[in-house]
Scaffold this motif. Structure first.
Motif, PDB file in Angstrom:
ATOM      1  N   LEU A 261       8.556   7.236  -5.856  1.00  0.00           N
ATOM      2  CA  LEU A 261       7.272   7.850  -6.171  1.00  0.00           C
ATOM      3  C   LEU A 261       6.248   6.803  -6.572  1.00  0.00           C
ATOM      4  CD1 LEU A 261       8.513  10.988  -8.106  1.00  0.00           C
ATOM      5  CD2 LEU A 261       7.220  10.980  -5.973  1.00  0.00           C
ATOM      6  N   ARG A 262       6.729   5.768  -7.291  1.00  0.00           N
ATOM      7  CA  ARG A 262       5.763   4.780  -7.773  1.00  0.00           C
ATOM      8  C   ARG A 262       5.345   3.771  -6.716  1.00  0.00           C
ATOM      9  NH1 ARG A 262       6.780   2.920 -13.827  1.00  0.00           N
ATOM     10  NH2 ARG A 262       8.595   1.905 -12.968  1.00  0.00           N
ATOM     11  N   SER A 263       6.139   3.644  -5.647  1.00  0.00           N
ATOM     12  CA  SER A 263       5.796   2.619  -4.657  1.00  0.00           C
ATOM     13  C   SER A 263       4.761   3.124  -3.643  1.00  0.00           C
ATOM     14  CB  SER A 263       7.055   2.137  -3.939  1.00  0.00           C
ATOM     15  OG  SER A 263       7.704   3.219  -3.321  1.00  0.00           O
ATOM     16  N   ILE A 264       4.370   4.392  -3.743  1.00  0.00           N
ATOM     17  CA  ILE A 264       3.384   4.928  -2.800  1.00  0.00           C
ATOM     18  C   ILE A 264       1.980   4.579  -3.280  1.00  0.00           C
ATOM     19  CG2 ILE A 264       2.526   7.042  -1.721  1.00  0.00           C
ATOM     20  CD1 ILE A 264       5.324   8.262  -2.485  1.00  0.00           C
ATOM     21  N   PRO A 265       1.168   3.934  -2.421  1.00  0.00           N
ATOM     22  CA  PRO A 265      -0.197   3.615  -2.865  1.00  0.00           C
ATOM     23  C   PRO A 265      -0.977   4.906  -3.142  1.00  0.00           C
ATOM     24  CG  PRO A 265       0.305   2.581  -0.737  1.00  0.00           C
ATOM     25  CD  PRO A 265       1.425   3.511  -1.052  1.00  0.00           C
ATOM     26  N   PRO A 266      -1.698   4.975  -4.262  1.00  0.00           N
ATOM     27  CA  PRO A 266      -2.394   6.224  -4.599  1.00  0.00           C
ATOM     28  C   PRO A 266      -3.591   6.472  -3.687  1.00  0.00           C
ATOM     29  CG  PRO A 266      -2.982   4.509  -6.154  1.00  0.00           C
ATOM     30  CD  PRO A 266      -1.925   3.929  -5.264  1.00  0.00           C
ATOM     31  N   MET A 267      -3.877   7.752  -3.457  1.00  0.00           N
ATOM     32  CA  MET A 267      -5.043   8.126  -2.650  1.00  0.00           C
ATOM     33  C   MET A 267      -6.266   8.372  -3.524  1.00  0.00           C
ATOM     34  SD  MET A 267      -4.833   8.271   0.662  1.00  0.00           S
ATOM     35  CE  MET A 267      -5.981   9.524   1.254  1.00  0.00           C
ATOM     36  N   HIS A 268      -6.073   8.530  -4.829  1.00  0.00           N
ATOM     37  CA  HIS A 268      -7.179   8.826  -5.737  1.00  0.00           C
ATOM     38  C   HIS A 268      -7.051   7.944  -6.967  1.00  0.00           C
ATOM     39  CE1 HIS A 268      -7.830  12.424  -3.331  1.00  0.00           C
ATOM     40  NE2 HIS A 268      -6.531  12.594  -3.377  1.00  0.00           N
ATOM     41  N   GLY A 269      -8.136   7.823  -7.698  1.00  0.00           N
ATOM     42  CA  GLY A 269      -8.102   7.146  -8.986  1.00  0.00           C
ATOM     43  C   GLY A 269      -8.033   5.636  -8.854  1.00  0.00           C
ATOM     44  N   VAL A 270      -7.578   5.008  -9.929  1.00  0.00           N
ATOM     45  CA  VAL A 270      -7.594   3.551  -9.997  1.00  0.00           C
ATOM     46  C   VAL A 270      -6.621   2.967  -8.984  1.00  0.00           C
ATOM     47  CG1 VAL A 270      -7.290   1.568 -11.517  1.00  0.00           C
ATOM     48  CG2 VAL A 270      -8.083   3.743 -12.448  1.00  0.00           C
ATOM     49  N   ARG A 271      -7.077   1.897  -8.320  1.00  0.00           N
ATOM     50  CA  ARG A 271      -6.221   1.211  -7.368  1.00  0.00           C
ATOM     51  C   ARG A 271      -5.485   0.125  -8.134  1.00  0.00           C
ATOM     52  NH1 ARG A 271      -9.782   0.160  -2.457  1.00  0.00           N
ATOM     53  NH2 ARG A 271     -11.022  -0.677  -4.111  1.00  0.00           N
ATOM     54  N   PRO A 272      -4.144   0.160  -8.180  1.00  0.00           N
ATOM     55  CA  PRO A 272      -3.445  -0.866  -8.946  1.00  0.00           C
ATOM     56  C   PRO A 272      -3.592  -2.242  -8.285  1.00  0.00           C
ATOM     57  CG  PRO A 272      -1.878   0.445  -7.711  1.00  0.00           C
ATOM     58  CD  PRO A 272      -3.223   1.076  -7.491  1.00  0.00           C
ATOM     59  N   HIS A 273      -3.547  -3.280  -9.118  1.00  0.00           N
ATOM     60  CA  HIS A 273      -3.642  -4.625  -8.541  1.00  0.00           C
ATOM     61  C   HIS A 273      -2.431  -4.897  -7.648  1.00  0.00           C
ATOM     62  CE1 HIS A 273      -4.809  -8.704  -7.978  1.00  0.00           C
ATOM     63  NE2 HIS A 273      -3.655  -9.140  -8.450  1.00  0.00           N
ATOM     64  N   ARG A 274      -1.284  -4.483  -8.135  1.00  0.00           N
ATOM     65  CA  ARG A 274      -0.059  -4.591  -7.329  1.00  0.00           C
ATOM     66  C   ARG A 274       0.637  -3.248  -7.315  1.00  0.00           C
ATOM     67  NH1 ARG A 274       2.356  -9.563  -6.469  1.00  0.00           N
ATOM     68  NH2 ARG A 274       4.377  -8.552  -6.356  1.00  0.00           N
ATOM     69  N   LEU A 275       1.341  -2.956  -6.233  1.00  0.00           N
ATOM     70  CA  LEU A 275       2.144  -1.745  -6.189  1.00  0.00           C
ATOM     71  C   LEU A 275       3.461  -2.028  -6.894  1.00  0.00           C
ATOM     72  CD1 LEU A 275       1.630  -0.731  -2.464  1.00  0.00           C
ATOM     73  CD2 LEU A 275       0.569   0.302  -4.463  1.00  0.00           C
ATOM     74  N   ILE A 276       4.059  -0.981  -7.463  1.00  0.00           N
ATOM     75  CA  ILE A 276       5.342  -1.162  -8.122  1.00  0.00           C
ATOM     76  C   ILE A 276       6.426  -0.935  -7.067  1.00  0.00           C
ATOM     77  CG2 ILE A 276       6.784  -0.448 -10.048  1.00  0.00           C
ATOM     78  CD1 ILE A 276       4.097   0.772 -11.213  1.00  0.00           C
ATOM     79  N   ALA A 277       6.873  -2.023  -6.470  1.00  0.00           N
ATOM     80  CA  ALA A 277       7.842  -1.914  -5.377  1.00  0.00           C
ATOM     81  C   ALA A 277       9.256  -1.904  -5.937  1.00  0.00           C
ATOM     82  CB  ALA A 277       7.660  -3.083  -4.419  1.00  0.00           C
ATOM     83  N   ILE A 278      10.201  -1.355  -5.168  1.00  0.00           N
ATOM     84  CA  ILE A 278      11.620  -1.487  -5.512  1.00  0.00           C
ATOM     85  C   ILE A 278      12.095  -2.778  -4.857  1.00  0.00           C
ATOM     86  CG2 ILE A 278      13.892  -0.418  -5.421  1.00  0.00           C
ATOM     87  CD1 ILE A 278      12.575   2.253  -4.902  1.00  0.00           C
ATOM     88  N   PRO A 279      12.674  -3.710  -5.608  1.00  0.00           N
ATOM     89  CA  PRO A 279      13.121  -4.960  -4.961  1.00  0.00           C
ATOM     90  C   PRO A 279      14.253  -4.697  -3.987  1.00  0.00           C
ATOM     91  CG  PRO A 279      13.877  -4.860  -7.239  1.00  0.00           C
ATOM     92  CD  PRO A 279      12.968  -3.681  -7.043  1.00  0.00           C
ATOM     93  N   GLY A 280      14.459  -5.648  -3.066  1.00  0.00           N
ATOM     94  CA  GLY A 280      15.575  -5.535  -2.131  1.00  0.00           C
ATOM     95  C   GLY A 280      15.335  -4.488  -1.071  1.00  0.00           C
TER      96      GLY A 280
END
Lengths: 336, 330
Positions: A261-280
């Motif tokens: 859920l967290r690795s999906i870039p948001p369509m609304h609101g603040v754009r994070p500087h980096r996405l929270i990716a799952i490593p590996g």
């Protein structure tokens, strides 16, 4: 939307395991998967490539025909065991009671007959209809799927239709015998987003109007949020989280669900500087790690994860993670 | 926008002739890109978004001069390269590179990663005009692997030994080998699993921070475009229908197509009330026969008689973006 009163499950799958004999030994793609589908509910099976979600749905349809495949466990439909049923008996269920739609409609249709012929064939295989009646019903079904001028389209070949129209024709074919269970395997993945919206709305309407239960197999959490009542998250051959959509999205219990859920870039609101990716990367079925299969990629990993976690019940969610159990009595696990 | 843009397209068109004299109905013209103008400033990312067949990939290939456009001009660093021959383009090639969608098909399975990534270094001379020495190449390879988050010992392996995300990292390393100023990324994260896609999006952004690369980022996924690019151009049937700041376009789309596109994206959010959905009718028309007037009028919920006749031109909207619509949403 969902009737919460307990009712007899339409489909219950118990310890379903699908393995393949290969030159590198036995590879288990789907590992002791259990779940139940109640009549009329829309359940989403989510996971990434290699998670076993498509194989699980093919197994329910009895479509695993590879001679090297070994299928164990139980698949009961309306109380009747499907595993081990003869091909002939299975055919009476398949297409009639349980129908399936696929990502690529071209693979489910033959290019040498018109779509009308193909829908009529399906109808005549399961119902006592004359050719003429079957054709009339085919036109009705195409109209119901929102296909413009169905009496013209019925005589066209699959290649003459656009992707969205082909998908509609396939859904019409799948629904021709009013199945109680529809399995949709990535039905919108190959479609453009504006057409995807049309098809998703169509599937929702069908579930409402026909009262069919739907298993929607997808990798897209957005699609799940949009249409599902309940979610089952698969990772590396196992169901790692299962529950009603709202709690799973608001309070994901498994670190993998949370990460997805967290690795999906948001369509609304603040754009994070980096996405929270799952490593590996997700492991291939041939190289699954021991213990919890997600542990090598997990930020919350600690000692117990070396042993395969069972499903823990937390309110409405079932979660295959020791953290879910430990959350009742918090442990000092720090996020790195 | 004071400095000269890195790359600029002016009234760019790419028409393909299909079929010959003998094909039924005679030859047809496919207008893949039709009269598109855009500029990309140094160090920025321009997102190109649209559905399949809208011409976004063809436009990217025209900018890279992999195609010779049939109309208009392409300026790279102020220089007209529209009709420059292959030989004369060669010295410019190191400055512009491309990353493709499918790393499995763009990496030769029979060659080691080191050979694949070293290829551009062997083909093109260094900035001093001399061929790269073996030691230089080896040092650069190690540096590149580190840059894209792989290990030096991966250089001796074959592409099939890597996961999809790692293969895309190899494709990126190869594109970066010659220190390009411009990278055109064509659906470079579309084939990846969501959890891995986020890693590669982050990698693209980190590389821009560190190396100041300019991107033209082509994708059909709107959330990826929003994350990657400061400016966005939305394409429909070969033409740009809306362009401007990404934030403006996503918050207040002016063109009904952009509005429908954004509202159609399923969002993984179950909390709030359902968003207003604009569901378009029908499919994208064939680019062989684009509708007269506004190309979008056949599917547009706001279409009026004027739209069926008079093609709208890109004009400034209240939000500051440009949109080609007679009756914009804002």
């Amino acid at each position: 939307m969902l009737d919460r009163t307990p009712s007899e499950p339409l489909l219950s799958v118990d310890s379903l395991t699908v393995s393949f004999r290969t030159e590198h030994g036995l590879i288990t793609a789907v590992d002791k998967v259990s779940f139940a589908i109640r009549p009329g509910e829309l359940v989403s099976l989510v996971g990434e490539s290699g998670s076993g979600k498509s194989l699980t749905s093919l197994a329910v349809m009895g479509l695993i025909t590879d001679p090297n495949a070994i299928l164990t466990g139980s698949i009961r439909y309306k109380g009747r065991e499907l595993v081990g049923l003869s091909r002939h008996k299975l055919q009476a269920v398949r297409g009639n009671e349980i129908a399936m739609i696929f990502q690529d409609p071209m693979s489910a249709m033959t290019p040498v007959y018109t779509i009308g012929w193909q829908i009529a064939e399906q109808l005549r295989a399961h119902r006592k209809l004359t050719k003429k009646q079957a054709r009339t019903r085919a036109i009705e079904l195409l109209a119901e799927m929102g296909m413009p001028s169905p009496e013209v389209q019925v005589d066209r070949y699959p290649h003459q239709l656009s992707g969205g129209m082909r998908q509609r024709a396939m859904i019409a074919m799948a629904l021709s015998c009013d199945p109680s269970l529809l399995i949709a395997d990535e039905p919108t993945t190959a479609l453009d987003v504006t057409v995807q919206a049309q098809i998703l709305r169509l599937i929702e309407q069908l579930q409402r109007n026909h009262g069919s239960a739907v298993i929607l197999v997808t990798h897209d959490m957005g699609v799940v949020a949009e249409v599902a009542d309940r979610v089952m998250v698969m990772y590396a051959g196992r169901i790692v989280e299962e529950g009603p959509k709202e709690p799973v999205f608001m309070h994901p219990g498994h670190p993998y669900t949370e990460g997805l859920l967290r690795s999906i870039p948001p369509m609304h609101g603040v754009r994070p500087h980096r996405l929270i990716a799952i490593p590996g990367a997700p492991p291939s079925p041939a190289n699954r790690p021991p213990g919890c299969r997600f542990s090598p990629r997990c930020a919350y990993r600690y000692e117990p994860c070396g042993i395969d976690p069972p499903l823990f019940r937390k309110e409405q969610q079932d979660i295959a993670c020791y953290r879910a159990e430990a959350l009742l009595e918090p442990v000092g696990v720090q996020r790195p | 926008m004071t400095s000269a843009p890195l790359i600029e397209a002016k009234n760019l068109s790419m028409h393909f002739k299909l079929g010959g004299r003998f094909s039924p109905g005679g030859p047809q013209v496919l207008r893949a890109v039709d009269d598109v103008s855009l500029t990309v400033q140094r160090g920025e990312t321009l997102g190109l978004v649209g559905e399949s067949g809208c011409g976004k990939s063809t436009l990217g290939r025209c900018l890279m001069r992999l195609y010779r456009p049939t109309g208009g001009t392409v300026l790279f660093e102020g220089r007209d390269i529209t009709a420059t021959g292959n030989r004369a383009l060669r010295p410019l090639r190191p400055r512009m590179q491309m990353v493709f969608q499918d790393p499995a098909s763009s990496l030769n399975p029979r060659r080691r990663v080191g050979d694949l990534v070293a290829e551009p270094l062997k083909v093109h001379p260094g900035p001093d005009g001399k061929a790269h020495s073996r030691a230089e190449i080896r040092a650069r390879l190690v540096e590149l692997m580190d840059l894209v988050g792989l290990q030096a010992d991966h250089l001796d392996r074959y592409p099939h030994e890597f996961s999809g995300g790692q293969r895309q990292r190899i494709g990126i390393a190869r594109a970066l080998a010659l220190n390009p100023a411009l990278v055109v990324a064509d659906e470079s994260v579309s084939a990846l699993d969501v959890s891995v896609q986020a890693q590669i999006v982050n990698l693209f952004m980190d590389l821009q921070d560190r190396l100041g690369i300019t991107y033209v980022f082509i994708a059909h996924d709107l959330s990826v475009i929003r994350q990657m690019s400061r400016r966005t151009a939305v394409m429909y049937l070969g033409a740009v229908v809306e362009t401007g700041s990404t934030d403006t376009i996503f918050a207040q789309p002016a063109h009904p197509y952009t509005g429908a596109l954004i509202s159609a994206v399923p969002v993984p959010d179950v909390s709030g009330a359902r968003r207003e959905r604009i569901i378009l009718r029908g499919d994208v028309p064939s680019p062989l026969k684009p509708p007269p007037g506004c190309r979008f009028h056949t599917r547009c919920p706001k279409a009026q008689d004027r739209c069926r006749v008079e093609p709208p031109l890109l004009r400034p909207m209240t939000g500051g973006q440009l949109a080609a619509c007679h009756y914009p949403l804002v």
